[in-house]
Motif scaffolding. Structure first.
Motif, PDB file in Angstrom:
ATOM      1  N   CYS A   4      14.325  23.172  23.307  1.00 20.78           N
ATOM      2  CA  CYS A   4      13.014  22.439  23.997  1.00 20.78           C
ATOM      3  C   CYS A   4      12.022  23.282  23.621  1.00 20.78           C
ATOM      4  O   CYS A   4      10.861  22.898  23.395  1.00 20.78           O
ATOM      5  N   LEU A   5      12.139  24.906  23.457  1.00 26.52           N
ATOM      6  CA  LEU A   5      11.225  25.704  22.854  1.00 26.52           C
ATOM      7  C   LEU A   5      11.101  25.997  21.591  1.00 26.52           C
ATOM      8  O   LEU A   5      10.304  26.879  21.103  1.00 26.52           O
ATOM      9  N   GLY A   6      11.867  25.117  20.804  1.00 27.96           N
ATOM     10  CA  GLY A   6      11.708  25.113  19.236  1.00 27.96           C
ATOM     11  C   GLY A   6      12.675  26.317  18.715  1.00 27.96           C
ATOM     12  O   GLY A   6      12.762  26.384  17.457  1.00 27.96           O
ATOM     13  N   ILE A   7      13.497  26.727  19.392  1.00 19.71           N
ATOM     14  CA  ILE A   7      14.643  27.805  18.954  1.00 19.71           C
ATOM     15  C   ILE A   7      15.848  27.087  18.699  1.00 19.71           C
ATOM     16  O   ILE A   7      16.541  26.671  19.498  1.00 19.71           O
ATOM     17  N   PRO A   8      16.360  27.316  17.466  1.00 24.55           N
ATOM     18  CA  PRO A   8      17.379  26.534  16.784  1.00 24.55           C
ATOM     19  C   PRO A   8      18.826  27.172  17.723  1.00 24.55           C
ATOM     20  O   PRO A   8      19.031  28.286  18.011  1.00 24.55           O
ATOM     21  N   THR A   9      19.412  26.222  18.395  1.00 19.76           N
ATOM     22  CA  THR A   9      20.473  26.665  19.112  1.00 19.76           C
ATOM     23  C   THR A   9      21.605  25.627  18.973  1.00 19.76           C
ATOM     24  O   THR A   9      21.432  24.390  18.688  1.00 19.76           O
ATOM     25  N   TRP A  51      30.225  29.162  24.441  1.00 15.08           N
ATOM     26  CA  TRP A  51      29.137  29.979  24.524  1.00 15.08           C
ATOM     27  C   TRP A  51      28.028  29.304  23.809  1.00 15.08           C
ATOM     28  O   TRP A  51      27.972  28.337  22.972  1.00 15.08           O
ATOM     29  N   ASN A  52      27.088  29.767  23.752  1.00 12.88           N
ATOM     30  CA  ASN A  52      25.614  29.182  22.855  1.00 12.88           C
ATOM     31  C   ASN A  52      25.276  30.326  21.936  1.00 12.88           C
ATOM     32  O   ASN A  52      25.532  31.172  22.168  1.00 12.88           O
ATOM     33  N   GLU A  53      24.860  29.814  20.632  1.00 13.87           N
ATOM     34  CA  GLU A  53      24.071  30.649  19.780  1.00 13.87           C
ATOM     35  C   GLU A  53      22.788  30.242  19.551  1.00 13.87           C
ATOM     36  O   GLU A  53      22.647  28.912  19.559  1.00 13.87           O
ATOM     37  N   SER A  54      21.686  30.952  19.337  1.00 16.71           N
ATOM     38  CA  SER A  54      20.559  30.914  19.064  1.00 16.71           C
ATOM     39  C   SER A  54      19.980  31.676  17.983  1.00 16.71           C
ATOM     40  O   SER A  54      20.592  32.783  17.725  1.00 16.71           O
ATOM     41  N   TRP A  55      19.086  31.374  17.049  1.00 16.58           N
ATOM     42  CA  TRP A  55      18.767  31.853  16.037  1.00 16.58           C
ATOM     43  C   TRP A  55      17.443  32.959  16.268  1.00 16.58           C
ATOM     44  O   TRP A  55      16.456  32.563  16.718  1.00 16.58           O
ATOM     45  N   PHE A  56      17.550  34.213  16.233  1.00 21.87           N
ATOM     46  CA  PHE A  56      16.370  34.999  16.751  1.00 21.87           C
ATOM     47  C   PHE A  56      16.140  36.159  15.592  1.00 21.87           C
ATOM     48  O   PHE A  56      17.240  36.469  14.902  1.00 21.87           O
ATOM     49  N   ILE A  57      15.029  36.472  15.533  1.00 21.30           N
ATOM     50  CA  ILE A  57      14.706  37.781  14.735  1.00 21.30           C
ATOM     51  C   ILE A  57      14.961  38.798  15.658  1.00 21.30           C
ATOM     52  O   ILE A  57      14.558  38.753  16.892  1.00 21.30           O
ATOM     53  N   ARG A  58      15.593  39.939  15.191  1.00 18.34           N
ATOM     54  CA  ARG A  58      15.744  40.764  16.209  1.00 18.34           C
ATOM     55  C   ARG A  58      15.003  42.294  15.792  1.00 18.34           C
ATOM     56  O   ARG A  58      15.355  42.969  15.122  1.00 18.34           O
ATOM     57  N   ARG A  59      13.906  42.247  16.363  1.00 14.13           N
ATOM     58  CA  ARG A  59      12.994  43.751  15.939  1.00 14.13           C
ATOM     59  C   ARG A  59      13.539  44.799  16.729  1.00 14.13           C
ATOM     60  O   ARG A  59      13.348  45.799  16.430  1.00 14.13           O
ATOM     61  N   ASP A  60      14.374  44.592  17.745  1.00 11.61           N
ATOM     62  CA  ASP A  60      14.836  45.587  18.724  1.00 11.61           C
ATOM     63  C   ASP A  60      16.014  46.229  18.043  1.00 11.61           C
ATOM     64  O   ASP A  60      16.356  47.463  18.218  1.00 11.61           O
ATOM     65  N   LEU A  61      16.784  45.584  17.287  1.00 10.01           N
ATOM     66  CA  LEU A  61      17.990  46.016  16.667  1.00 10.01           C
ATOM     67  C   LEU A  61      17.670  46.284  15.077  1.00 10.01           C
ATOM     68  O   LEU A  61      18.514  46.896  14.529  1.00 10.01           O
TER      69      LEU A  61
END
Length: 189
Positions: A4-9, A51-61
């Motif tokens: 719903c927030l537009g994050i691929p999941t 479980w779920n997977e979502s597509w994120f950019i990982r600035r922390d890692l």
């Protein structure tokens, strides 16, 4: 919610999913010298876990870990004092980077733990008698976009299992190969 927030999941199913209670990256089974189960470990193998997977950019890692991230809405263990799991990078899981935050060791074990059987002779002495490195993390799957087909995403989580090649030869074959090597050596000299 993430969609719903537009994050691929997407939803992921892992068959033969390890539940590594003590985070030693193996599912341990203890037996006595008669072969009776000793129930000394809380580790288990589930037929499947989702479980779920979502597509994120990982600035922390770092950008190496961008992409699909594991998020488990039904964690069975506490992480940093609360029931949570993720976001653990699937790239970290595949590469075995279990020293990262966000439950990477737990997810790594869920898809790649070894199943180890130990004979327990005493409280201080045990012996590993069997290890299965291929049982865990089979047919890791998601649903195809636009159809009800299964998409195998196992390669996102782990490298292909290496087939064992048997090199068993008889003693006479071994002895003859040594004689052949000696003939080559004598000819060369």
């Amino acid at each position: 919610v993430l969609r719903c927030l537009g994050i691929p999941t997407r939803v992921i199913t892992n068959f033969n999913s390890a539940h590594d209670k003590n985070l030693n990256l193996s599912i341990d089974k203890y037996i006595d010298v008669s072969g009776n189960n000793l129930h000394l470990s809380e580790d288990s193998v589930w037929n499947f876990h989702v479980w779920n997977e979502s597509w994120f950019i990982r600035r922390d890692l770092g950008s190496f870990y961008d992409g699909w991230q594991v998020l488990d809405a039904t964690p069975q263990e506490k992480s940093k004092g609360i029931y949570q799991c993720g976001p653990a990078s699937t790239r970290a899981i595949k590469e075995g980077d279990v020293n990262l935050d966000y439950d990477s060791p737990f997810v790594f074990a869920a898809v790649n733990a070894d199943c180890v059987t130990w004979i327990r002779y005493s409280k201080k002495r045990k012996e590993r008698v069997y290890s299965d490195t291929r049982k865990i993390g089979k047919f890791i799957s998601t649903k195809a976009v636009g159809s009800n087909s299964r998409v195998d995403v196992t390669a996102n989580y782990k490298y292909p299992e290496v087939k064992e090649i048997s090199f068993k030869i008889s003693y006479s074959q071994y002895k003859n190969s040594l004689l052949d090597d000696r003939k080559i050596l004598v000819t060369a000299v």
